[in-house]
Each structure stands twice: as structure tokens, then as C-alpha cells.
Scaffold this motif. Structure first.
Motif, PDB file in Angstrom:
ATOM      1  N   THR A   1       0.838  -1.168  -0.145  1.00 42.36           N
ATOM      2  CA  THR A   1       0.234   0.148  -0.081  1.00 42.36           C
ATOM      3  C   THR A   1       0.765   1.037  -0.023  1.00 42.36           C
ATOM      4  O   THR A   1       0.500   2.273  -0.725  1.00 42.36           O
ATOM      5  CB  THR A   1      -1.040  -0.072   1.225  1.00 42.36           C
ATOM      6  OG1 THR A   1      -1.735  -1.170   0.983  1.00 42.36           O
ATOM      7  CG2 THR A   1      -1.922   1.307   1.360  1.00 42.36           C
TER       8      THR A   1
ATOM      9  N   GLU B   1      -7.609   0.371  -0.616  1.00 47.60           N
ATOM     10  CA  GLU B   1      -7.656  -0.765   0.336  1.00 47.60           C
ATOM     11  C   GLU B   1      -8.736  -0.571   1.516  1.00 47.60           C
ATOM     12  O   GLU B   1      -8.715   0.707   1.831  1.00 47.60           O
ATOM     13  CB  GLU B   1      -6.471  -1.009   1.146  1.00 47.60           C
ATOM     14  CG  GLU B   1      -6.270  -1.935   2.036  1.00 47.60           C
ATOM     15  CD  GLU B   1      -4.916  -2.339   2.598  1.00 47.60           C
ATOM     16  OE1 GLU B   1      -4.333  -1.241   2.842  1.00 47.60           O
ATOM     17  OE2 GLU B   1      -4.162  -3.288   2.688  1.00 47.60           O
TER      18      GLU B   1
ATOM     19  N   ASP C   1      -5.993  -2.058  -4.954  1.00 45.08           N
ATOM     20  CA  ASP C   1      -5.523  -2.397  -3.652  1.00 45.08           C
ATOM     21  C   ASP C   1      -6.292  -3.289  -3.065  1.00 45.08           C
ATOM     22  O   ASP C   1      -7.219  -3.086  -2.657  1.00 45.08           O
ATOM     23  CB  ASP C   1      -4.967  -1.235  -2.728  1.00 45.08           C
ATOM     24  CG  ASP C   1      -3.993  -1.704  -1.806  1.00 45.08           C
ATOM     25  OD1 ASP C   1      -3.673  -2.702  -1.566  1.00 45.08           O
ATOM     26  OD2 ASP C   1      -3.496  -0.607  -1.113  1.00 45.08           O
TER      27      ASP C   1
HETATM   28 MG   LIG Z   1      -1.960  -2.670   2.042  1.00 45.58          MG
END
Ligand SMILES: [Mg+2]
Ligand SMILES: Nc1ncnc2c1ncn2[C@@H]1O[C@H](COP(=O)(O)OP(=O)(O)OP(=O)(O)O)[C@@H](O)[C@H]1O
Length: 330
Positions: A51, A89, A165
Motif C-alpha cells: 500500500t 484498500e 489495492d
Molecule cells: Mg495494504
């Protein structure tokens, strides 16, 4: 727009976080390239730095050191972010908005003209299988539905570069296949796709090239084919009711690796494999299947991660990509 063949170029990218005076090296001299039109998968365990890398590529976080170019310019320049789609995410939409209204809100924020949104929103909701639920509040959506709405949102501005993500986080197998189909369809239109994931079988099926990130360092990079290169092992199965005695094959000098309902035989080359077929046919055996045994991406991943944990001194291993030398400055 003319997009250079190298859409993402990352050189010796390092990102350091500081917690209460302690340094944490989230990315350690990462080298990476993503080419136009490919689906690129970044794999790594929790906390590997995936990330963080995507946030830097989007210009949302600053690198500590190293160079990052997205479509040939710095991601921190607002112009670079044009026509980039992003599914963050664990994203959330306000629960009181309908699916339809969520897309309109984000479309407006991205500066997509109203008229274009009128046409694009129903089309996208249909594409992600939410056509019938478009007037429902997002708060009533299931996890998988929320994720698919997020994907529609990332596709709003017809991106030529898409960052996802963990796109299939919390999505059931049917939904995952659906998302995979949408991504392959999106790639057909020439969009470059960058996926962060730890769902290895997903990545194996979807991505052209993958990189494995381990504790901030890029430890493998290549096509899925390269990373899961076939061994010299072949799985052999005879027609139902026929058996093949592994002991007898072993006596004849064949290296029988396992006998687990089927035989796995290691051969030096294809010549040897064909000699084995001749031998079986001379015995009037009916061969039902011969297939090369591939290492699954999961095995490669576990090998990388465990290998690193168990032998930190093996950093100079030639199979690694990038510039990483022994140790790190963490
Ligand atoms: Mg991540
Ligand atoms: N803003 C931040 N401040 C301090 N540390 C951070 C920050 N963001 C990430 N980190 C740390 O950097 C490391 C990498 O985190 P990152 O979120 O990039 O991992 P990830 O590979 O995406 O993991 P996951 O699979 O769990 O999503 C972790 O140790 C994390 O705690």
C-alpha cells in the motif's frame, strides 16, 4: 494521449517511517517497471509495503529517497494523476448514499462532466453487476457489493492506468471471477492495471507479470510463467483400472518421485520422457494423461518469505532482482 511504453518506472525507492524515534523501513531500494497495457501484480505478506508503494505512485505519500516516474512525470504533479483510477484498500462510501449517488459524487469530484456521468454510471453499475441495486443505500450493500461499487468508481474516468489495492478482499469466488473478467475486459481497452494482493491464485490467473515484496524489498520479479517455471517432473496417469508399478520403473532406472494416486516422474529431458512412453506402450499400458508439474505461485511465495526468515545471510542470492545488497539499514 501518447503514453510511453514504460508507464511506471521506480528506481531505488525507499520509504522510511518514524514512530516515536524508531525508524521503520517500509520500502527499501525498490526497482520496478510496469509496461503499457499489462496487468501487474504486487504480492507481499501483510505489512510488506504494498500500500505504501501504491500511495507513492499516486503521489499521496512522499518517498524518502529514489526516483518515481508515472507516465514519464512525477506523481506529485496534479496533471500526472489525470485518468488514473484507484480502488483504495478497505474503502468505504457514505452509507446513506445510493450506489448511483456514490458514483455521481465521486465522478463530480474527479471532474467528469455531468452528461458523461449520465451515460457512464448506469453502464458501470451494469458492468459490476449492481444494476438492480443502484437505488439501494450503500449501507445495505454486502462486502462484495461494496467492493464492486469501488471498482466501478475506479473506472469512472475511463482510466488508462488503474491501481487496485486488494480488489477481491472479502469477495466470494463467483464475485472474484466476475472482477477478474472485468479487469481482463478493461485491459482489452488498453488500460494498464496495477494490483496489490496476497491472494496468490487470483494473481496467478490475472496478472501478466508479478513482483514479490518482502519486508520492503523486492525479492522476485517476472512473468508468472517465469516464476512458476515447470520442473522436469511430469505427472503420469494411466487409464482407469490400469496400474504401473513404481518399483519396476525405479528398477529400470526411472526416478519416481511420488505415488499418490498418480505417479510423478523426474526425467532429464523430453527424450527420456518419450522413452518412458515407449516403455509403457510396449507394455500395452493406456496413458490417460501426462502433464508437467508446475510450482504454484504460492509455493514460490512461501519459499521466498520463509527463505528470507530462515536465512537472512543469503541476500546476495543471484536470483534476486534489483540492487539490494546484504543487510538493510533497518
Ligand atoms: Mg495494504
Ligand atoms: N502512515 C504510516 N505511518 C507509519 N507507518 C506506516 C504508515 N503506513 C504504513 N506504515 C508501515 O509500513 C509498513 C508497510 O505497510 P503497508 O500498509 O504498505 O503494507 P501492505 O503490504 O499494504 O500490508 P497489507 O497486506 O496488510 O495491506 C508496515 O509496517 C506499516 O505499519
Amino acid at each position: 494521449m501518447d503514453i510511453p511504453p514504460t508507464v511506471i518506472a521506480v528506481r531505488r525507492l525507499t520509504k522510511e517511517f518514524r514512530h516515536w524515534g524508531r525508524r521503520l523501513l517500509a520500502l527499501d531500494r525498490v526497482d520496478l517497471e510496469v509496461h503499457r497495457g499489462e496487468v501487474f501484480g504486487l504480492l507481499g505478506a501483510n505489512g510488506a509495503g504494498k500500500t505504501t508503494l501504491v500511495k507513492i505512485l499516486l503521489g499521496l505519500a512522499r518517498p524518502t529517497a529514489g526516483d518515481v516516474l508515472v507516465r514519464g512525470s512525477s506523481p506529485r504533479r496534479p496533471g500526472t494523476r489525470r485518468r488514473i483510477g484507484y480502488l483504495p484498500e478497505g474503502h468505504r462510501f457514505p452509507g446513506y448514499l445510493t450506489g448511483d449517488a456514490s458514483l455521481r459524487l465521486f465522478g463530480r469530484l474527479a471532474g467528469v462532466p455531468e452528461k458523461a456521468l449520465d451515460a457512464r454510471i448506469p453502464e458501470l453499475l451494469e458492468l459490476v453487476g449492481l444494476g438492480e441495486r443502484r437505488r439501494d443505500r450503500v449501507g445495505r450493500y454486502s462486502k462484495g457489493m461494496t467492493q464492486r461499487l469501488g471498482l466501478a468508481c475506479a473506472l469512472l474516468d475511463e482510466p488508462d492506468l488503474l491501481f487496485l489495492d486488494e480488489p477481491t478482499d472479502g469477495v466470494d469466488p463467483v464475485g472474484r471471477r466476475h472482477i477478474r473478467d472485468i479487469l481482463l475486459q478493461t485491459r482489452e481497452h488498453g488500460t494498464t492495471i496495477f494490483i496489490n494482493s496476497h491472494l496468490l491464485s487470483e494473481v496467478e490467473r490475472t496478472c501478466d507479470r508479478v513482483a514479490i515484496l518482502h519486508e520492503g524489498r523486492l525479492v522476485r520479479q517476472g512473468t508468472v510463467q517465469d516464476l512458476t517455471a515447470p520442473s522436469r517432473r511430469f505427472r503420469l496417469r494411466l487409464a482407469d483400472g490400469q496400474s504401473m508399478l513404481p518399483e519396476r520403473l525405479a528398477e529400470d532406472g526411472w526416478r519416481v518421485v511420488t505415488n499418490n494416486g498418480h505417479l510423478e516422474i523426474e526425467v532429464a529431458d523430453l527424450e527420456a520422457l518419450n522413452r518412458l512412453v515407449d516403455r509403457l506402450r510396449a507394455d500395452r499400458r493406456l496413458i490417460a494423461e501426462i502433464s508437467p508439474v508446475r510450482t504454484a505461485l504460492e509455493d514460490v511465495f512461501i519459499e521466498v518469505v520463509e527463505g528470507e526468515e530462515h536465512s537472512p545471510g543469503s541476500l546476495e542470492n543471484g536470483s534476486r532482482t534489483g540492487v539490494h545488497g546484504p543487510g538493510g539499514d533497518r
